[in-house]
Design a protein around this motif. Sequence first.
Motif, short mmCIF file in Angstrom:
data_model
loop_
_atom_site.label_atom_id
_atom_site.label_comp_id
_atom_site.label_asym_id
_atom_site.label_seq_id
_atom_site.Cartn_x
_atom_site.Cartn_y
_atom_site.Cartn_z
N GLN A 180 43.21 44.58 36.78
CA GLN A 180 44.14 44.51 38.17
C GLN A 180 43.96 43.22 38.83
N TYR A 181 43.29 41.98 38.38
CA TYR A 181 43.37 40.77 39.07
C TYR A 181 44.05 39.79 38.48
N THR A 183 44.62 35.90 36.90
CA THR A 183 44.16 34.66 36.86
C THR A 183 45.21 33.64 36.92
N ILE A 204 46.38 41.33 46.58
CA ILE A 204 46.26 40.98 45.30
C ILE A 204 45.01 39.88 45.01
N PRO A 205 43.88 40.44 44.39
CA PRO A 205 42.98 39.48 44.00
C PRO A 205 43.67 38.50 42.94
N PHE A 206 42.86 37.35 43.19
CA PHE A 206 43.18 36.23 42.34
C PHE A 206 41.97 35.60 41.74
N GLU A 207 41.61 35.26 40.45
CA GLU A 207 40.69 34.22 39.97
C GLU A 207 41.42 32.91 39.53
N ARG A 218 33.72 32.49 46.73
CA ARG A 218 35.13 33.58 47.29
C ARG A 218 35.38 33.08 48.54
N ASN A 221 40.75 37.06 49.24
CA ASN A 221 41.45 37.50 48.00
C ASN A 221 40.87 36.75 46.84
N THR A 223 38.96 34.34 44.16
CA THR A 223 37.72 33.95 43.47
C THR A 223 38.18 32.58 42.96
N SER A 235 37.67 35.76 32.19
CA SER A 235 38.83 35.91 33.31
C SER A 235 40.24 36.37 32.47
N CYS A 239 42.10 40.28 32.98
CA CYS A 239 42.93 40.19 33.84
C CYS A 239 44.23 41.00 33.75
#
Length: 341
Positions: A180-181, A183, A204-207, A218, A221, A223, A235, A239
Amino acid sequence: MKILYAVQATGNGHISRAMELLPHLREYGQVDIFLSGNNSHLRLDAPVKYRSKGLSLYYKGTGSLNYWQMMRELKPMRIRKEIMELPVEKYDLVLNDFEHITAAACARKDVPSVNFGHQASFASPFSPRPLQRSMIGEFVLKNYAKADRYIGLHFKRYDDFIFTPVVKQKIREAQPVDLQYVTVYLPSWSEAQLVEIFSEFRDIPFEVFCHEVKQVRRFGNLTLLPVDGELFNQSLVYCHGIITGGGFETPAEALHLGKKIMTIPIRNQYEQQCNAAALAEMGITRLSSIDHNFREHLYTWMDEGTVLQMDYSRSIEQSLRFLFHPPMTNSRYMRELVMAS
């Protein structure tokens, strides 16, 4: 058999493909590598016989090419000298992944060569293009690394000499999971720009992968991660989806894993516009830019974006068989010309 494999290092995709193909090429003979360009952030884990700065791409950090820096780094006399001195005549097979110096050396010394890679697919008129074609872009794709034979790689087999993408073994064997993140890999954008854009979406978490980042850290939200092959593989496998440019290898890997894709091609980079057009034909979300409507586009993509899974597991086997055992005719385009006449 002595093989010269010329690898373009103006992006990570060429290096990634070379590392996957090398063990298979070595089954056919001794392989020497010519590495050209200096934009890749991945290391080619193999001995390099010949090295050149080549012709490299540079970016402004806001999603477009830096033509001024590209022209400033251009050294015509050095390139001419390298073309004259590269001993292509010593090899039984010259394999060229869109590398100009090797192609020009082969042409000058009348040595046959094979253009093997994604750009070779544009030798076919059936490979997708954007609605507005660029005469300059078409000229570059067809003349930058001219060869006697072409073996193309693309998202689909648009012609008989085009095969599906070469995907890394670790991606082919991975079991994808949705954590649920999202990329983000937009290499033509700066860290500051990416942080400003994506920190706004706090739910929304993002890498976010960025060349300026040296260690994982970090920020709300986000990374932020350095461009590293292992980190990126991980990732992508876990993702929900990926937001990326109009490159080739990254969308191909995402398609193989069945990940949701949003493509935002680099402005004025014609090959990326072509790739984005091909993805759009497949139902993938394509944006021309990140603008004031991006919030709406992002949430729509998260909720309704197309999820498409492709099987790219047999490309190496099929394309190398075609390379070393070519049929008498290898072009749908040429066959249709013959039929028309």
